[in-house]
Design a protein around this motif. Structure first.
Motif, PDB file in Angstrom:
ATOM      1  N   ASN A  26     -59.386  22.661  -5.128  1.00 37.38           N
ATOM      2  CA  ASN A  26     -60.246  22.503  -3.968  1.00 37.38           C
ATOM      3  C   ASN A  26     -59.769  23.526  -2.944  1.00 37.38           C
ATOM      4  O   ASN A  26     -58.562  23.640  -2.705  1.00 37.38           O
ATOM      5  CB  ASN A  26     -60.120  21.069  -3.430  1.00 37.38           C
ATOM      6  N   TYR A  27     -60.693  24.276  -2.359  1.00 39.36           N
ATOM      7  CA  TYR A  27     -60.294  25.366  -1.462  1.00 39.36           C
ATOM      8  C   TYR A  27     -59.564  24.887  -0.212  1.00 39.36           C
ATOM      9  O   TYR A  27     -58.603  25.510   0.236  1.00 39.36           O
ATOM     10  CB  TYR A  27     -61.496  26.246  -1.101  1.00 39.36           C
ATOM     11  N   GLN A  28     -60.004  23.776   0.365  1.00 37.27           N
ATOM     12  CA  GLN A  28     -59.321  23.277   1.559  1.00 37.27           C
ATOM     13  C   GLN A  28     -57.905  22.822   1.209  1.00 37.27           C
ATOM     14  O   GLN A  28     -56.953  23.142   1.934  1.00 37.27           O
ATOM     15  CB  GLN A  28     -60.107  22.123   2.178  1.00 37.27           C
ATOM     16  N   ALA A  29     -57.743  22.123   0.095  1.00 34.96           N
ATOM     17  CA  ALA A  29     -56.409  21.705  -0.346  1.00 34.96           C
ATOM     18  C   ALA A  29     -55.547  22.931  -0.661  1.00 34.96           C
ATOM     19  O   ALA A  29     -54.357  22.978  -0.326  1.00 34.96           O
ATOM     20  CB  ALA A  29     -56.522  20.784  -1.554  1.00 34.96           C
ATOM     21  N   ARG A  30     -56.143  23.930  -1.311  1.00 34.80           N
ATOM     22  CA  ARG A  30     -55.425  25.170  -1.611  1.00 34.80           C
ATOM     23  C   ARG A  30     -54.952  25.852  -0.327  1.00 34.80           C
ATOM     24  O   ARG A  30     -53.823  26.320  -0.231  1.00 34.80           O
ATOM     25  CB  ARG A  30     -56.350  26.115  -2.400  1.00 34.80           C
ATOM     26  N   ASN A  31     -55.813  25.887   0.678  1.00 39.67           N
ATOM     27  CA  ASN A  31     -55.428  26.493   1.952  1.00 39.67           C
ATOM     28  C   ASN A  31     -54.276  25.723   2.595  1.00 39.67           C
ATOM     29  O   ASN A  31     -53.412  26.319   3.244  1.00 39.67           O
ATOM     30  CB  ASN A  31     -56.621  26.578   2.886  1.00 39.67           C
ATOM     31  N   ASN A  32     -54.268  24.410   2.413  1.00 38.44           N
ATOM     32  CA  ASN A  32     -53.157  23.613   2.928  1.00 38.44           C
ATOM     33  C   ASN A  32     -51.864  23.964   2.196  1.00 38.44           C
ATOM     34  O   ASN A  32     -50.807  24.064   2.827  1.00 38.44           O
ATOM     35  CB  ASN A  32     -53.473  22.124   2.824  1.00 38.44           C
ATOM     36  N   LEU A  33     -51.930  24.167   0.882  1.00 37.86           N
ATOM     37  CA  LEU A  33     -50.736  24.604   0.143  1.00 37.86           C
ATOM     38  C   LEU A  33     -50.237  25.939   0.684  1.00 37.86           C
ATOM     39  O   LEU A  33     -49.035  26.143   0.856  1.00 37.86           O
ATOM     40  CB  LEU A  33     -51.036  24.739  -1.352  1.00 37.86           C
ATOM     41  N   ARG A  34     -51.159  26.835   0.963  1.00 42.69           N
ATOM     42  CA  ARG A  34     -50.777  28.159   1.486  1.00 42.69           C
ATOM     43  C   ARG A  34     -50.117  28.068   2.858  1.00 42.69           C
ATOM     44  O   ARG A  34     -49.323  28.936   3.232  1.00 42.69           O
ATOM     45  CB  ARG A  34     -52.001  29.072   1.569  1.00 42.69           C
ATOM     46  N   GLU A  90     -42.221  28.158  -0.839  1.00 39.89           N
ATOM     47  CA  GLU A  90     -43.576  28.375  -0.344  1.00 39.89           C
ATOM     48  C   GLU A  90     -44.486  28.875  -1.455  1.00 39.89           C
ATOM     49  O   GLU A  90     -44.034  29.217  -2.540  1.00 39.89           O
ATOM     50  CB  GLU A  90     -43.526  29.327   0.851  1.00 39.89           C
ATOM     51  N   PHE A  91     -45.781  28.940  -1.165  1.00 38.56           N
ATOM     52  CA  PHE A  91     -46.802  29.147  -2.194  1.00 38.56           C
ATOM     53  C   PHE A  91     -46.607  30.417  -3.020  1.00 38.56           C
ATOM     54  O   PHE A  91     -46.126  31.427  -2.552  1.00 38.56           O
ATOM     55  CB  PHE A  91     -48.209  29.105  -1.584  1.00 38.56           C
ATOM     56  N   TYR A  92     -47.022  30.265  -4.278  1.00 41.20           N
ATOM     57  CA  TYR A  92     -47.060  31.378  -5.231  1.00 41.20           C
ATOM     58  C   TYR A  92     -48.140  31.062  -6.262  1.00 41.20           C
ATOM     59  O   TYR A  92     -48.677  29.945  -6.290  1.00 41.20           O
ATOM     60  CB  TYR A  92     -45.687  31.624  -5.877  1.00 41.20           C
ATOM     61  N   GLN A  93     -48.468  32.028  -7.098  1.00 43.56           N
ATOM     62  CA  GLN A  93     -49.521  31.890  -8.106  1.00 43.56           C
ATOM     63  C   GLN A  93     -49.302  30.637  -8.964  1.00 43.56           C
ATOM     64  O   GLN A  93     -48.198  30.421  -9.460  1.00 43.56           O
ATOM     65  CB  GLN A  93     -49.558  33.130  -8.993  1.00 43.56           C
ATOM     66  N   ASP A 144     -56.187  32.552 -12.749  1.00 44.09           N
ATOM     67  CA  ASP A 144     -57.071  32.764 -11.604  1.00 44.09           C
ATOM     68  C   ASP A 144     -56.223  32.901 -10.338  1.00 44.09           C
ATOM     69  O   ASP A 144     -55.533  31.959  -9.938  1.00 44.09           O
ATOM     70  CB  ASP A 144     -58.041  31.582 -11.476  1.00 44.09           C
ATOM     71  N   PRO A 145     -56.248  34.067  -9.682  1.00 42.38           N
ATOM     72  CA  PRO A 145     -55.402  34.300  -8.510  1.00 42.38           C
ATOM     73  C   PRO A 145     -55.790  33.476  -7.287  1.00 42.38           C
ATOM     74  O   PRO A 145     -55.067  33.469  -6.292  1.00 42.38           O
ATOM     75  CB  PRO A 145     -55.572  35.793  -8.233  1.00 42.38           C
ATOM     76  N   ASN A 146     -56.914  32.750  -7.354  1.00 44.27           N
ATOM     77  CA  ASN A 146     -57.322  31.913  -6.227  1.00 44.27           C
ATOM     78  C   ASN A 146     -56.448  30.680  -6.051  1.00 44.27           C
ATOM     79  O   ASN A 146     -56.453  30.069  -4.992  1.00 44.27           O
ATOM     80  CB  ASN A 146     -58.777  31.449  -6.401  1.00 44.27           C
ATOM     81  N   TRP A 147     -55.714  30.289  -7.086  1.00 44.57           N
ATOM     82  CA  TRP A 147     -55.008  29.011  -7.048  1.00 44.57           C
ATOM     83  C   TRP A 147     -53.505  29.201  -6.955  1.00 44.57           C
ATOM     84  O   TRP A 147     -52.932  30.060  -7.614  1.00 44.57           O
ATOM     85  CB  TRP A 147     -55.402  28.166  -8.262  1.00 44.57           C
ATOM     86  N   VAL A 148     -52.890  28.382  -6.118  1.00 45.71           N
ATOM     87  CA  VAL A 148     -51.461  28.508  -5.827  1.00 45.71           C
ATOM     88  C   VAL A 148     -50.768  27.150  -5.977  1.00 45.71           C
ATOM     89  O   VAL A 148     -51.425  26.111  -6.075  1.00 45.71           O
ATOM     90  CB  VAL A 148     -51.221  29.060  -4.404  1.00 45.71           C
ATOM     91  N   VAL A 149     -49.456  27.211  -5.982  1.00 44.99           N
ATOM     92  CA  VAL A 149     -48.608  26.017  -5.994  1.00 44.99           C
ATOM     93  C   VAL A 149     -47.513  26.191  -4.950  1.00 44.99           C
ATOM     94  O   VAL A 149     -47.269  27.306  -4.473  1.00 44.99           O
ATOM     95  CB  VAL A 149     -47.956  25.782  -7.378  1.00 44.99           C
ATOM     96  N   VAL A 150     -46.851  25.098  -4.620  1.00 46.38           N
ATOM     97  CA  VAL A 150     -45.600  25.110  -3.865  1.00 46.38           C
ATOM     98  C   VAL A 150     -44.610  24.276  -4.664  1.00 46.38           C
ATOM     99  O   VAL A 150     -45.006  23.452  -5.486  1.00 46.38           O
ATOM    100  CB  VAL A 150     -45.741  24.535  -2.431  1.00 46.38           C
ATOM    101  N   ASP A 151     -43.336  24.487  -4.421  1.00 46.67           N
ATOM    102  CA  ASP A 151     -42.315  23.653  -5.051  1.00 46.67           C
ATOM    103  C   ASP A 151     -41.918  22.554  -4.078  1.00 46.67           C
ATOM    104  O   ASP A 151     -41.668  22.818  -2.890  1.00 46.67           O
ATOM    105  CB  ASP A 151     -41.078  24.469  -5.416  1.00 46.67           C
ATOM    106  N   LEU A 152     -41.859  21.328  -4.603  1.00 44.06           N
ATOM    107  CA  LEU A 152     -41.469  20.162  -3.825  1.00 44.06           C
ATOM    108  C   LEU A 152     -40.252  19.506  -4.458  1.00 44.06           C
ATOM    109  O   LEU A 152     -40.080  19.560  -5.676  1.00 44.06           O
ATOM    110  CB  LEU A 152     -42.606  19.132  -3.785  1.00 44.06           C
TER     111      LEU A 152
END
Length: 136
Positions: free
Chosen positions: A31-39, A67-70, A76-84
């Motif tokens: 979801n783009y809004q959730a992805r933006n929050n990860l970023r 912090e966020f990375y692929q 797909d470069p649109n999607w990212v993750v963070v480490d928790l």
């Protein structure tokens, strides 16, 4: 410091499994809004861990350790993750029903945007949920 809430279905990835693992990358967000929050997450930010669908309750506190990375699960470069990493389990889970009934949490994203899987919280919302969960 920012404050966040992430959701996971416990049968897919539970708080107990998260603690067993010791850390994880938060993947699968599409979801783009959730992805933006990860970023927007920064190392050291605090995160509430919410069991969605089953339980519907906040069960613990984590922190952002990277912090966020692929997203490694997709090309797909649109999607990212963070480490928790987990910090602490709440003394008792705070249910969605309790959150909805608390006047100090009436505008929280968990109620206003219930389907969003990664959301920012105000510091006072975060603190109130921790207070409810730890009996402080």
């Amino acid at each position: 410091m920012n404050h966040w809430l992430v959701k996971s279905e416990p049968h897919k990835y539970s708080w107990d499994k998260f603690n067993e693992d010791g850390s994880t990358f938060w993947d699968g967000v599409r979801n783009y809004q959730a992805r933006n929050n990860l970023r927007a997450m920064e190392k050291g930010d605090l995160v509430l861990f919410y069991h969605s669908n089953e339980g519907k309750e906040v069960v613990g506190i984590a922190k952002v350790v990277k912090e966020f990375y692929q997203d490694p699960t997709t090309e797909d470069p649109n999607w990212v993750v963070v480490d928790l990493a987990p910090l602490e389990k709440l003394k008792r889970a705070v249910t969605l029903e309790e959150i909805k009934k608390d006047s100090r949490l009436e505008n929280i994203g968990l109620v206003k945007q219930g389907r969003l899987s990664v959301m920012q919280l105000k510091a006072e919302e975060f603190d109130r949920i921790v207070e409810l969960g730890n009996g402080d």
